[in-house]
Design a protein around this motif. Sequence first.
Motif, mmCIF file in Angstrom:
data_model
loop_
_atom_site.group_PDB
_atom_site.id
_atom_site.type_symbol
_atom_site.label_atom_id
_atom_site.label_comp_id
_atom_site.label_asym_id
_atom_site.label_seq_id
_atom_site.Cartn_x
_atom_site.Cartn_y
_atom_site.Cartn_z
ATOM 1 N N ALA A 232 -8.090 36.257 30.850
ATOM 2 C CA ALA A 232 -7.367 35.641 31.966
ATOM 3 C C ALA A 232 -6.978 36.657 33.019
ATOM 4 C CB ALA A 232 -6.121 34.948 31.433
ATOM 5 N N GLU A 233 -7.112 37.917 32.688
ATOM 6 C CA GLU A 233 -6.722 38.982 33.620
ATOM 7 C C GLU A 233 -7.450 38.818 34.953
ATOM 8 O OE1 GLU A 233 -4.817 42.944 32.814
ATOM 9 O OE2 GLU A 233 -4.391 40.826 32.672
ATOM 10 N N PRO A 234 -6.700 38.763 36.054
ATOM 11 C CA PRO A 234 -7.376 38.632 37.345
ATOM 12 C C PRO A 234 -8.186 39.887 37.679
ATOM 13 C CG PRO A 234 -4.985 38.459 37.577
ATOM 14 C CD PRO A 234 -5.261 38.850 36.180
ATOM 15 N N LYS B 204 -1.906 47.389 36.659
ATOM 16 C CA LYS B 204 -3.152 46.819 37.150
ATOM 17 C C LYS B 204 -3.161 46.692 38.675
ATOM 18 C CE LYS B 204 -6.099 42.864 36.518
ATOM 19 N NZ LYS B 204 -7.239 43.677 36.934
ATOM 20 N N THR C 147 -10.087 30.264 36.788
ATOM 21 C CA THR C 147 -9.678 28.976 37.357
ATOM 22 C C THR C 147 -9.795 28.959 38.880
ATOM 23 O OG1 THR C 147 -7.433 29.812 37.270
ATOM 24 C CG2 THR C 147 -8.087 28.320 35.525
ATOM 25 N N ARG D 110 3.268 46.109 27.941
ATOM 26 C CA ARG D 110 3.952 45.632 29.139
ATOM 27 C C ARG D 110 5.421 45.332 28.844
ATOM 28 N NH1 ARG D 110 -0.490 41.377 31.603
ATOM 29 N NH2 ARG D 110 -2.237 42.825 31.521
ATOM 30 N N GLY E 45 -4.843 30.129 27.286
ATOM 31 C CA GLY E 45 -4.583 29.684 28.652
ATOM 32 C C GLY E 45 -4.509 30.856 29.602
ATOM 33 N N SER E 46 -4.103 30.570 30.843
ATOM 34 C CA SER E 46 -4.261 31.584 31.871
ATOM 35 C C SER E 46 -3.273 32.739 31.745
ATOM 36 C CB SER E 46 -4.155 30.934 33.248
ATOM 37 O OG SER E 46 -2.925 30.267 33.347
ATOM 38 N N ASN E 47 -2.230 32.587 30.936
ATOM 39 C CA ASN E 47 -1.313 33.714 30.736
ATOM 40 C C ASN E 47 -1.472 34.343 29.359
ATOM 41 O OD1 ASN E 47 0.169 33.912 33.230
ATOM 42 N ND2 ASN E 47 0.898 31.869 32.751
ATOM 43 N N ALA E 48 -2.666 34.149 28.788
ATOM 44 C CA ALA E 48 -2.891 34.592 27.417
ATOM 45 C C ALA E 48 -2.695 36.092 27.245
ATOM 46 C CB ALA E 48 -4.291 34.187 26.966
ATOM 47 N N VAL E 49 -3.020 36.861 28.275
ATOM 48 C CA VAL E 49 -2.908 38.313 28.128
ATOM 49 C C VAL E 49 -1.448 38.697 27.874
ATOM 50 C CG1 VAL E 49 -3.406 40.531 29.167
ATOM 51 C CG2 VAL E 49 -4.833 38.576 29.713
ATOM 52 N N LEU F 134 -1.319 40.130 45.517
ATOM 53 C CA LEU F 134 -2.440 41.010 45.870
ATOM 54 C C LEU F 134 -3.019 40.601 47.233
ATOM 55 C CD1 LEU F 134 -4.021 43.380 44.712
ATOM 56 C CD2 LEU F 134 -5.566 41.761 43.624
ATOM 57 N N LEU F 135 -3.101 39.289 47.463
ATOM 58 C CA LEU F 135 -3.542 38.807 48.784
ATOM 59 C C LEU F 135 -2.576 39.280 49.865
ATOM 60 C CD1 LEU F 135 -4.573 35.071 48.194
ATOM 61 C CD2 LEU F 135 -6.073 36.988 48.692
ATOM 62 N N THR G 122 -10.702 42.085 40.629
ATOM 63 C CA THR G 122 -10.925 42.204 42.071
ATOM 64 C C THR G 122 -12.280 42.832 42.343
ATOM 65 O OG1 THR G 122 -9.736 44.280 41.975
ATOM 66 C CG2 THR G 122 -8.533 42.394 42.813
ATOM 67 N N THR H 4 -9.072 36.987 44.624
ATOM 68 C CA THR H 4 -8.866 37.578 43.312
ATOM 69 C C THR H 4 -9.655 36.721 42.329
ATOM 70 O OG1 THR H 4 -6.651 38.033 44.092
ATOM 71 C CG2 THR H 4 -7.106 38.495 41.792
ATOM 72 N N TYR I 19 0.825 37.267 40.564
ATOM 73 C CA TYR I 19 -0.086 38.405 40.716
ATOM 74 C C TYR I 19 -1.130 38.194 41.816
ATOM 75 C CZ TYR I 19 -2.988 42.376 39.712
ATOM 76 O OH TYR I 19 -3.669 43.552 39.844
ATOM 77 N N ARG I 20 -1.873 37.086 41.722
ATOM 78 C CA ARG I 20 -3.006 36.884 42.609
ATOM 79 C C ARG I 20 -2.576 36.837 44.077
ATOM 80 N NH1 ARG I 20 -5.971 33.096 45.216
ATOM 81 N NH2 ARG I 20 -4.267 31.611 45.091
ATOM 82 N N LEU J 142 -12.854 38.812 49.156
ATOM 83 C CA LEU J 142 -11.686 38.219 49.816
ATOM 84 C C LEU J 142 -10.668 37.679 48.840
ATOM 85 C CD1 LEU J 142 -13.484 36.041 52.490
ATOM 86 C CD2 LEU J 142 -12.522 38.321 52.769
ATOM 87 N N ASP K 150 -6.016 47.808 41.205
ATOM 88 C CA ASP K 150 -6.656 46.765 42.019
ATOM 89 C C ASP K 150 -6.418 46.987 43.511
ATOM 90 O OD1 ASP K 150 -7.739 45.497 39.922
ATOM 91 O OD2 ASP K 150 -6.359 43.795 39.888
ATOM 92 N N LEU L 254 -12.847 32.087 30.516
ATOM 93 C CA LEU L 254 -11.602 32.616 29.956
ATOM 94 C C LEU L 254 -11.878 33.374 28.666
ATOM 95 C CD1 LEU L 254 -8.776 29.949 30.228
ATOM 96 C CD2 LEU L 254 -8.573 32.383 30.659
ATOM 97 N N ASN M 115 -13.155 27.431 30.598
ATOM 98 C CA ASN M 115 -12.671 27.991 29.334
ATOM 99 C C ASN M 115 -13.643 29.000 28.755
ATOM 100 O OD1 ASN M 115 -10.004 26.775 28.703
ATOM 101 N ND2 ASN M 115 -11.161 24.921 29.134
#
Lengths: 337, 414
Positions: A166-168, B281, A265, B323, B50-54, B253-254, A170, A261, B249-250, A259, B285, A161, A158
């Motif tokens: 949270a934006e991934p 993005k 988390t 967005r 949380g992880s989708n906060a953006v 990209l992989l 690279t 992203t 997303y992640r 390798l 990326d 974060l 957190n």
Amino acid sequence: MTNTTQGVLTPEVSPPPKKTKADKGFLGRAGVVGGVLVVAIVVALLQSGSGLVVWQSVVTGILTGGLYGLIAMGLTLIFGVLDIVNFAHGALLAVAMFISFGMISATGMHPYLTLVIAIPALFLIGAAVHRGLLSGTGGKSLENQLLITLGLSLLLENGLLMFFGAEPKTIALPHDFQFPLLGAVVAGSRLYAFLGAILLGALLYWLLRRTRLGTAIRAVAANGPGAELVGINVRRIHTLTFAIGTACAGAAAALAGPLVTVTPTLGEQFNITAFVVVVLGGMGNVVGALVGGLLIGLVEQLTTIYLGGQSSLLGVFVVFILVLFLRPQGLFGRKTA
Amino acid sequence: MSARKLIAALGACALLATGCGGSAPMGAAGAAAGRDEGPVKIGALHPVSGSNAVDGQQMRRGAQMAVDAINAAGGIKSLGGRKVELVTGDTQGKADIGQSEAQRLISAGAVGLVGTYQSAVSTNVAVVAERNRVPFVADVTASDAVYAHGYKYAFRVQPGSKVIATAAAQYLQQVSQQAGKPVHKVAFLHEQSDFGSGAADAFTAAAEQLGIEVGPNISYDATSVSDLTAQVTQVKASGADVLAVAGYYRDSLLAAKAIASVKPDLNAVWGVSNGAFDQPKFVTDAGDLGALYFSTNYHYDATNPQTVALREQYQRRYGDPMRTGAVLSYDAVQVIAQAVDKAASTDPRKVRDAIAAARVAPLTVGNGPIQFAPNGDNTNALAVLMQVQDGQVKQVYPPEKAESRPEYQVTWRP
């Protein structure tokens, strides 16, 4: 504390004579594992009907497995010596990855150059975490350190974060390349990560086997009170071991950066796999962790062929359960008293 | 002994990770306090932490901008210019918290709710809305399941996953034919949860009706996957000429990284409801890896001058490109506000009836005004085909929504 650890961490008290028997057992097990692998690959071949697909899976599995091995080595070291199940290992890996990412975006340095920052930084963080949070839990109930490491991992995730969002993100490897290996493709970044993992694994093995510090660590692992009696500062060794284990996560992070992203988390992704590798390799066994990593990498990739790509963790857990049933001390651990 | 200890520990970890899922105590049905005086309240439920906060923050801001625009234009006219107020809740991306937050906003007097970004959260919010008889207008919610329950109070602005997947198949056939390289076999790579497999199933059904072969169908676990090279090698071995990808997303990209290494013999890479391929993005990326990727998805309408103006305003105010999710939230708030105006009432049941009869001009891509089918779906919702061209995501199909022509090819094949 009971003597829970065997394998690499065990001091060589007994001279060679007994070795032949142990070697036989080891060779037998290695033979069984090898046989199972061959069968698995043949079945995969029949299932997919394409040699290329299976070969690519094997190559990818081994390369990814090296990385799993490196992550698990740190974990198994901490478990073997301190008897701590460190749930924060993955989160610490994520921290290292953000350190690496931060350095790259701030200074534009080469991703692998961040190794020289990530490793010492994580070493220090590991030492601080042990001194500040965990050194007092020795001898208390398991739940104590379990909740501390779990809490720490939530805190770290957190925190990341909050600071990074949270934006991934690279990490790009400049001049990354691919080359064909008998039809399969190998990405340069993946090969480097694999070679780095093997190299660092060897270094760690050497450290444990051939240095005074390593001898002291193995002594503490085998018999804490005894080590204390002969003048080893057990608390210091504990802190150093935790720091070295965490530094492994730092090294893995810098190697794996290009390798994956990068997300806060990210650690979860590797944590469970690393625990399975630790059990497979024999808890506390550093070489076992590396070999176990390779095996789990292979299992993961072959599972995607068998099950049409349903959760590859399924295969990993099947192996996990089988090992727990058939050989709870792991492939390379010896039976405990 | 140690093994047992580790198992116990792992078990505890798994238990904690999945969460206890305790349901929040449900209060009595909305008290409707203060509905008849002061501002008209519209509730916005988004994952702001949380992880989708953006995305969650983007969407809350989009909703707020709609409210500001309505107030600047004189508020709700039929109610004597009463102002509109956005009351907000943070779902944290969790279904149970979304549920209790929905209840809280309804109790605070919201005449309608917008939200929620995650289908699982929307499922719970729809139940609360139905029980309290307060309309819930979903902005982003891909899953079609919510709209198969026959709820009277659940509506949706975005095209559902089936609509998108069907459009993806049709666009693929048309665009490939126009390019003189008609598609014959599509391999589908998707993440394995409802979202990805739902998209794959719907796409397969639509494509097979058009005479396009779909296979192999390769799935993966988005939460744990760290490499997709082996999967893309399977695609290469299958001889498919198009690879469709439905992922977050992640992992998408992989997939792009794996495609660049394996270089399968494809004519096109085709995103279906893909969470990456139409994001600005992704363009930065992935760099060259992502060039000429296609994506069929919901989208803000880049050909609509009002949308362009709104996005410029957002960029000025928040320093960040707006967005699609945020534009959908804007649309959803418009739907509720116009319904309140038409009903000349803040009674949620009357507002619901006005929404059911609504015709609202959208700022997202559509075939016409937003209007709802009996199941709550927006009948004019339209998916659009986008492509990464010259480092930008451009709308390329259908022609009336196109900013540029589709280039049906991949970078690694001459």
